[in-house]
Design a protein around this motif. Structure first.
Motif, PDB file in Angstrom:
ATOM      1  N   LEU A   1       0.824  -1.206   0.000  1.00  0.00           N
ATOM      2  CA  LEU A   1       0.000   0.000   0.000  1.00  0.00           C
ATOM      3  C   LEU A   1       0.861   1.259   0.000  1.00  0.00           C
TER       4      LEU A   1
ATOM      5  N   LEU B   1      -3.505  -3.939  -4.703  1.00  0.00           N
ATOM      6  CA  LEU B   1      -3.219  -4.656  -3.453  1.00  0.00           C
ATOM      7  C   LEU B   1      -3.605  -6.123  -3.564  1.00  0.00           C
TER       8      LEU B   1
ATOM      9  N   THR C   1      -8.942   0.178   1.672  1.00  0.00           N
ATOM     10  CA  THR C   1      -9.242   0.924   0.438  1.00  0.00           C
ATOM     11  C   THR C   1     -10.664   1.467   0.391  1.00  0.00           C
TER      12      THR C   1
END
Length: 768
Positions: free
Chosen positions: A507, A524, A579
């Protein structure tokens, strides 16, 4: 007769014509018209005696002129005599007059000497006065010229070259033409071009010093610009967060006022911090004096060589650009090498941008864009090459952050940087590769340090510590009292934690890439899938195949992979929480951990089967049958009893395995044992077998059957496990009861008592 008269007439005509020719020639000679060549040629023609006849005519003409002169002299002779007589009379009077005039002249001369002297003095004074007036007038014309030239020299001494050029222009166009006739003006006129060349050389020298200065200070200029870009970005981020807080503030009035006051204080502090930084941070103008380039540009423009100067400046800057873009060979070893490289490039283009905006025509937007495109291609090639040498993910992450700051800085100056962000995606793949290599080592260390035994927990505090690291849920285990054991080993929570750390590390690279949350979520998940399917899977496969990993460890590995597989859904939730992308989204990718752990589990199961068979082979190898013994010992062989005891203890460990795995392992072991015993009987090196040996072998097979019937692994239906030894049982029964007639009679029938006995096998054993 007629012809003769005609001939005489012709001759007469010719004679008259010749006389006329001679007359004309004499007339021309008397008129003194030159040249006489044409006249004389007309006399001396081809006729005979032409010269003699012409001379006769000439003598006759001379005689006529002599007679005329004589007549004229006779006519004027008396007047001439009278004139001479008159002159003789006047002679005496003329001498008297001469004496009188001489005396008068002497007296006048004596009387006018003083007047002449005074007149000459007056003339001299008037000449001097006129000369003085002329000199004053000329000096009044020359003084401005001299003053301007003195001003020019002073400007040259104080290095005000642009003003000096303007002064020269005034001298040439306005002042010198008025006094151009003087020698000193000619000297000035001759010196002005030399002074211009001197100014050009001095200004060019200053420009070279300027270029050297910006080359030395480009890294500081770039570093300053990058700091400013970072501060601006930090401020924008803080402002955006402030707006988000104001947008989502609590609707309760009292609390909202408190939040507003706190936010205002925070934002005010942010502004104050930025102001402090702005005061501390220097600009490009503070670090570099740009006056030489302005001065040189103005000077060359005034001299009409502006294009030459522009071409020279651009050529030199292109050379400097190539030097700046050339990286050091060891740049990839430290982040400082990359930082200095980026700072120099930023400094170079900050200077060019400043020159673009403060000068007219020295550099153009087209020129800077062309230079930037050339530099960008070189930068991308350099970063591709040097980043490929980076094996440390932390260094790659630092490089990414530097590239982002580098791109943001130059984007703020109007340069397109999309290709740099495209390059970051390439570097992201490399970053993931370095992460995978790093985590591969971490996984190996975890597997090496694991004891492959269930985790013991003595109290609830230890239990909470474990479940805080790994999402484990088992209602049945929760009911048990402490101390108790968790089914997985210590490596499971460590692997889970490291996978989450990997997601965090991945990330970090995705931040500041100007990508949407959906794209970051997809990146990711893809990188996590690579970690699970390639790195962790490879580590598990290598672990399973290591020689020191025994059956107990393999069983624990299967249990561990089962729990890791169950934890994959928690990893998906973890990514979604980071996210803010829901898992039900159409674009959301799934983790492939299920297949990874299933493959590892299948490999471990296969390795269990292989190691069981290898262990059985080891016991079989120590078997020592006396194939010629007359009768059996009355009990099973020692090696076989040891083997059965080993299998019993091993299958007890399999109680934590899924039922089918334990059943398959048990069936595989029994089948392999049966096959090995059969091969022992049919060994080509074994030439003879006694009935006593057959009886002893039968006792061993009976123990195998008893082991199979004791249900070492629960879940088998009926005598399924005993069927593994059916081939041996039927073959041994055939030899023990010697029931060959029944075998031959029922051969090939489905109800045959010896259906599993192969004729060739029976014949081979019968021969022995």
């Amino acid at each position: 007769m007629a012809r003769k008269s005609k001939s005489n007439l012709s001759e007469l005509y010719l004679e008259e014509n010749k006389d006329q020719i001679y007359e004309n020639a004499l007339a021309e000679i008397q008129s003194f018209q030159l040249p006489l060549g044409t006249t004389l040629r007309s006399v001396y023609d081809d006729q005979p005696n032409a010269h003699q006849r012409f001379m006769e005519k000439l003598d006759a003409c001379i005689r006529n002129h002599d007679r005329e002169i004589e007549k004229m002299c006779n006519f004027h002779h008396q007047g001439f005599v009278d004139a001479i007589t008159e002159l003789l009379k006047v002679r005496a009077d003329a001498e008297k007059l001469k004496v009188q005039v001489t005396d008068t002249n002497r007296r006048l001369q004596d009387a006018g000497k003083e007047v002449i002297a005074q007149t000459e003095e007056i003339i001299r004074c008037r000449v001097q006065q006129r000369n003085i007036t002329t000199v004053v007038e000329k000096l009044q014309l020359c003084l401005p010229v001299l003053e301007m030239y003195s001003k020019l020299k002073e400007q040259m001494n104080v290095k005000r070259y642009y003003s000096a050029l303007k002064t020269m222009e005034q001298l040439e166009n306005l002042y010198l033409p008025r006094v151009s006739q003087y020698r000193f003006c000619q000297i000035m006129i001759e010196n002005l071009p030399k002074l211009r060349e001197e100014i050009k050389e001095i200004s060019m020298s200053d420009l070279k010093d300027f270029l050297e200065s910006i080359r030395k200070h480009s890294d500081r200029i770039g570093e300053t610009a990058m700091k400013q870009a970072q501060q601006q970005k930090t401020f924008s981020t803080a402002l955006q967060k402030q707006n988000n807080l104001n947008y989502g503030r609590n609707m309760h009035l009292g609390r909202s006022r408190i939040l507003e006051s706190k936010n205002e204080i925070t934002l005010k502090r942010t502004f104050e911090d930025d102001d402090e930084h702005e005061e501390e941070v220097l600009t490009a103008q503070d670090l570099v004096d740009f006056s030489p380039v302005y001065r040189c540009l103005h000077i060359y423009s005034v001299l009409g060589d502006g294009e030459i100067f522009e071409n020279y400046y651009r050529k030199q800057r292109r050379k400097q650009a190539r030097l700046v873009l050339q990286p050091q060979s060891s740049m990839h070893e430290t982040v400082e090498g990359y930082r200095r490289y980026f700072s120099q490039i930023v400094g170079f283009f900050v200077v060019e941008d400043h020159i673009l905006h403060v000068t007219q025509g020295l550099v153009t937007r087209t020129y800077t864009d062309e230079l930037w495109n050339m530099a960008l291609s070189k930068i991308i090639a350099v970063l591709r090459t040097h980043s490929s040498y980076c094996s440390d993910p932390d260094l790659v992450l630092e490089l990414k952050n530097l590239i982002v700051v580098f791109a943001d800085t130059l984007q703020g100056y109007g340069f397109p940087v999309n290709r740099l962000f495209d390059l970051l995606f390439e570097i992201r793949d490399q970053y993931n590769e370095t992460l995978l290599k790093k985590w591969s080592g971490l996984f190996r260390d975890i597997f090496e340090a694991d004891n492959y035994s269930p985790i013991p927990v003595a109290n609830e505090e230890e239990y909470k510590i474990v479940i805080s690291k790994f999402p484990f849920q088992d209602p049945e285990l929760d009911k048990q009292s402490f101390p108790k054991k968790l089914p997985m080993s210590q490596s499971v929570p460590q692997i889970y934690i490291q996978v989450k750390e990997f997601i965090y590390a991945s990330l970090k690279f995705s931040e500041s890439l100007h990508r949407s949350s959906t794209e970051i979520d997809d990146m990711l998940r893809k990188s996590t899938n690579l970690l699970l399917t390639r790195t962790l899977s490879s580590c598990l496969q290598n672990l399973i195949k290591k020689p020191h990993i025994g059956l107990t460890e393999l069983v624990q590995i299967i249990i561990n992979t089962t729990h890791l597989e169950q934890a994959c859904k928690y990893l998906e939730d973890f990514i979604s929480n980071i996210t803010n992308i829901s898992q039900v989204s159409v674009h959301t990718a799934r983790l492939y951990g299920l297949s990874t752990f299933k493959d590892a589990r299948h490999a471990a199961e296969g390795e269990i089967y292989t190691k069981l068979n290898q262990k059985i082979d080891e016991f079989i190898q120590i078997a020592d049958y006396d194939w010629t013994m007359s009768e059996s010992d009355g009990r099973a062989s020692g090696y076989l009893m040891d083997l059965i005891n080993f299998l019993r203890s091993t299958f007890q460990v399999f109680t934590h395995l899924p039922g089918k795995v334990a059943q398959t392992a048990c069936m595989s072991a029994c089948q392999h044992l049966s096959t090995s015993l059969m091969q022992m009987l049919l060994d080509s090196e074994l030439k003879q077998i006694s009935m006593g040996a057959i009886q002893q072998f039968n006792l061993d097979v009976i123990q195998c059957e008893l082991f199979a019937s004791s249900e070492p692994v629960p879940g088998f239906q009926g005598d399924t496990l005993q069927l593994a030894f059916i081939d041996l049982r039927q073959l041994l029964d055939l030899f023990m009861v010697w029931d060959w007639s029944t075998y031959l009679a029922d051969y090939g029938q489905a109800t045959s008592k010896y259906l599993r006995v192969n004729p060739s096998t029976a014949l081979t054993l019968l021969e022995k």
